[in-house]
Design a protein around this motif. Structure first.
Motif, PDB file in Angstrom:
ATOM      1  N   THR A 290      -4.944  13.601   3.900  1.00 27.55           N
ATOM      2  CA  THR A 290      -6.283  13.037   3.723  1.00 27.55           C
ATOM      3  C   THR A 290      -7.142  13.196   4.976  1.00 27.55           C
TER       4      THR A 290
ATOM      5  N   GLN B  52      -4.582   3.195  -5.262  1.00 25.87           N
ATOM      6  CA  GLN B  52      -6.041   3.341  -5.064  1.00 25.87           C
ATOM      7  C   GLN B  52      -6.540   4.782  -5.032  1.00 25.87           C
ATOM      8  N   LYS B  53      -5.653   5.722  -5.306  1.00 24.59           N
ATOM      9  CA  LYS B  53      -6.083   7.129  -5.231  1.00 24.59           C
ATOM     10  C   LYS B  53      -6.205   7.694  -6.640  1.00 24.59           C
TER      11      LYS B  53
ATOM     12  N   VAL C 175      -1.366  16.273  -0.042  1.00 27.17           N
ATOM     13  CA  VAL C 175      -2.721  16.463   0.493  1.00 27.17           C
ATOM     14  C   VAL C 175      -2.834  15.577   1.719  1.00 27.17           C
TER      15      VAL C 175
ATOM     16  N   SER D 225       0.846  -1.201   0.000  1.00 22.39           N
ATOM     17  CA  SER D 225       0.000   0.000   0.000  1.00 22.39           C
ATOM     18  C   SER D 225       0.878   1.246   0.000  1.00 22.39           C
ATOM     19  N   GLY D 226       0.237   2.396   0.058  1.00 21.11           N
ATOM     20  CA  GLY D 226       0.977   3.658   0.071  1.00 21.11           C
ATOM     21  C   GLY D 226       1.987   3.746   1.202  1.00 21.11           C
ATOM     22  N   THR D 227       1.650   3.130   2.314  1.00 20.96           N
ATOM     23  CA  THR D 227       2.557   3.168   3.469  1.00 20.96           C
ATOM     24  C   THR D 227       3.893   2.490   3.145  1.00 20.96           C
TER      25      THR D 227
ATOM     26  N   MET E 172       5.993   5.027   1.518  1.00 23.13           N
ATOM     27  CA  MET E 172       6.551   5.948   2.526  1.00 23.13           C
ATOM     28  C   MET E 172       7.740   5.287   3.217  1.00 23.13           C
TER      29      MET E 172
ATOM     30  N   ASP F 105       4.781  13.009   0.033  1.00 26.43           N
ATOM     31  CA  ASP F 105       3.717  12.006   0.123  1.00 26.43           C
ATOM     32  C   ASP F 105       2.577  12.492  -0.765  1.00 26.43           C
TER      33      ASP F 105
ATOM     34  N   PHE G 239      -1.212  11.976   8.476  1.00 25.90           N
ATOM     35  CA  PHE G 239      -0.157  11.298   7.724  1.00 25.90           C
ATOM     36  C   PHE G 239       1.229  11.887   7.965  1.00 25.90           C
TER      37      PHE G 239
ATOM     38  N   ARG H 251       2.382   9.766  10.778  1.00 30.61           N
ATOM     39  CA  ARG H 251       2.871   8.461  10.304  1.00 30.61           C
ATOM     40  C   ARG H 251       4.324   8.557   9.868  1.00 30.61           C
TER      41      ARG H 251
ATOM     42  N   VAL I 291       0.197  10.466  -1.821  1.00 29.90           N
ATOM     43  CA  VAL I 291      -0.787   9.370  -1.844  1.00 29.90           C
ATOM     44  C   VAL I 291      -2.182   9.873  -2.212  1.00 29.90           C
TER      45      VAL I 291
HETATM   46  N1  PMP Z   1      -0.506   9.205   2.966  1.00 28.35           N
HETATM   47  C1  PMP Z   1      -1.681   9.744   2.653  1.00 28.35           C
HETATM   48  C2  PMP Z   1      -1.762  11.206   2.388  1.00 28.35           C
HETATM   49  C3  PMP Z   1      -2.820   8.932   2.577  1.00 28.35           C
HETATM   50  O1  PMP Z   1      -3.993   9.459   2.250  1.00 28.35           O
HETATM   51  C4  PMP Z   1      -2.712   7.555   2.828  1.00 28.35           C
HETATM   52  C5  PMP Z   1      -3.919   6.640   2.766  1.00 28.35           C
HETATM   53  N2  PMP Z   1      -5.124   7.193   3.072  1.00 28.35           N
HETATM   54  C6  PMP Z   1      -1.456   7.045   3.150  1.00 28.35           C
HETATM   55  C7  PMP Z   1      -0.387   7.894   3.193  1.00 28.35           C
HETATM   56  C8  PMP Z   1      -1.261   5.609   3.435  1.00 28.35           C
HETATM   57  O2  PMP Z   1      -1.582   4.849   2.324  1.00 28.35           O
HETATM   58  P1  PMP Z   1      -2.098   3.349   2.462  1.00 28.35           P
HETATM   59  O3  PMP Z   1      -3.353   3.390   3.245  1.00 28.35           O
HETATM   60  O4  PMP Z   1      -2.309   2.928   1.041  1.00 28.35           O
HETATM   61  O5  PMP Z   1      -1.019   2.597   3.136  1.00 28.35           O
END
Ligand code: PMP
Length: 384
Positions: free
Chosen positions: A138, A188-189, A136, A61-63, A66, A163, A88, A91, A165
């Protein structure tokens, strides 16, 4: 029973992208898949606007994107700056701490960005290896302008990780022109594919920083050492293997990247800007307030909107769902129950937004909120 998925990711996916996932699964070294992977890498460079960057396509995933950006670039005891506009940013702090970085966080007020003077003051105060920016966030719908931050970072020889994402392919971003070292996202974005791929492009400068590390990367799966040869091989249209790539998902990625590229990345982003602006006006017309305090700091891929007085959030989200639309509740811990979020990115259409506004109006009216039904829709359409 299908409902319109209007959360800030995953999003509505173009039918041709979905169909691609259903194609026969091939070997990860089959000639047609090698071509698909190589093509996707080349398309990423165009969409990221980074002709000399090194793209990575990794299952995750996006994480993971990162995580990989950080673990390959930071070394223990080095300084890292996090510019946080919400959940985020936090995170990033956690990821950096995991790899032994000394982290400073510049925290914006909810709905605001961190002033540039503060960024400059901090970056000039000590030797920072890297700075992270959430394009952005989220959780707040706040949009950062990465360009001036990247300019300051370059002045102090600090790497930038963006980031993207909730932004890449939906917000203006010019990786190479702006001098950003990593721009990362998840499939997925705004890229318009179901979840499952970590996607990022690394600058030549950052690749050199990685090559000249003093310490080994403290991560096995995510190490560039394992993945760089794979990315290079696919681009050279040669078979290779480290970890089995999700072949069906990467085929869907190729289809979606082609859709974006055929439309033109500039056109795709311009459409996001027009729809988002009209959507904000529509929401404000019926008396709702956005979490971002300034119009030019409001995202164009999604919106975070406060409930008006007297509206019960859970009932509202449930009501919306009964009208056939899925929206998201709050994410930022300090205002979690006070607002909701709408995603409007990717292959979004006008009619998706009209239907969403209609569901919002009806769900508000159901809770006795005073509005004229159709008012937000009229405002949206007038402002296109
Ligand atoms: N960064 C941002 C700005 C996000 O919106 C998201 C997911 N909503 C993430 C990181 C993490 O991505 P993922 O949920 O795909 O791991």
């Amino acid at each position: 029973n299908r409902k319109l998925l209007m959360i800030p990711g995953p999003i509505e996916v173009d039918p041709s992208v979905l169909r691609a996932i259903g194609e026969v699964t091939t070997s990860h070294v089959a000639p047609n898949f090698i071509e698909c992977f190589g093509n996707s890498i080349e398309l990423m460079r165009k969409i990221w606007q980074a002709p000399y960057g090194q793209p990575f396509i990794i299952a995750g995933s996006g994480t993971l994107a990162m995580d990989m950006a950080v673990c390959n670039l930071i070394e223990p005891e080095e300084n890292a700056l996090v510019i946080s506009t919400g959940y985020f940013g936090e995170r990033y702090k956690n990821i950096l701490t995991t790899y032994g970085a000394k982290v400073t966080v510049l925290q914006a007020e909810i709905g605001e960005i961190v002033p540039l003077e503060e960024v400059e003051k901090e970056l000039s105060s000590k030797d920072y290896k890297l700075v992270t920016i959430t394009h952005v966030d989220t959780s707040t719908g706040v949009l950062n302008d990465p360009q001036p931050i990247a300019e300051i970072a370059q002045k102090y020889n600090t790497l930038t990780i963006l980031d993207g994402v909730c932004a890449t392919a939906g917000e203006i971003s010019k990786q190479e022109e702006w001098g950003i070292d990593v721009v990362l996202t998840g499939s997925q974005k705004a890229i318009g594919v179901p979840p499952g791929l970590a996607l990022f492009v690394v600058s030549e400068k950052a690749m050199n920083v990685w090559k000249n590390r003093k310490n080994p990367v403290q991560n096995y799966y995510g190490s560039f050492t394992n993945w760089l040869p794979i990315m290079k091989a696919y681009e050279e249209r040669k078979p290779s293997y480290f970890g089995t790539p999700p072949v069906n998902l990467i085929r869907a990625l190729e289809v979606s990247l082609n859709l974006i590229n055929n439309e033109g990345i500039e056109n795709r982003i311009a459409t996001h800007l027009v729809y988002a602006k009209a959507f904000r006006k529509a929401i404000q017309k019926i008396g709702l307030e956005l979490v971002p305090k300034k119009e030019d700091e409001a995202a164009n891929t999604m919106s975070a909107i406060y409930y008006p007085e007297g509206i019960d959030g859970n009932q509202f989200i449930k009501g919306i769902s009964e009208y056939g639309v899925i929206l998201a509740g709050g994410l930022h811990s300090e205002i979690k129950t006070k607002y909701f979020r709408v995603g409007h990115m990717g292959a979004i259409t006008k009619s998706d937004i009209v239907v969403t506004l209609s569901a919002i109006e009806f769900a508000l009216a159901k809770q006795k909120y005073k509005l004229t039904i159709g008012e937000s829709i009229g405002t949206f359409l007038e402002n296109l």
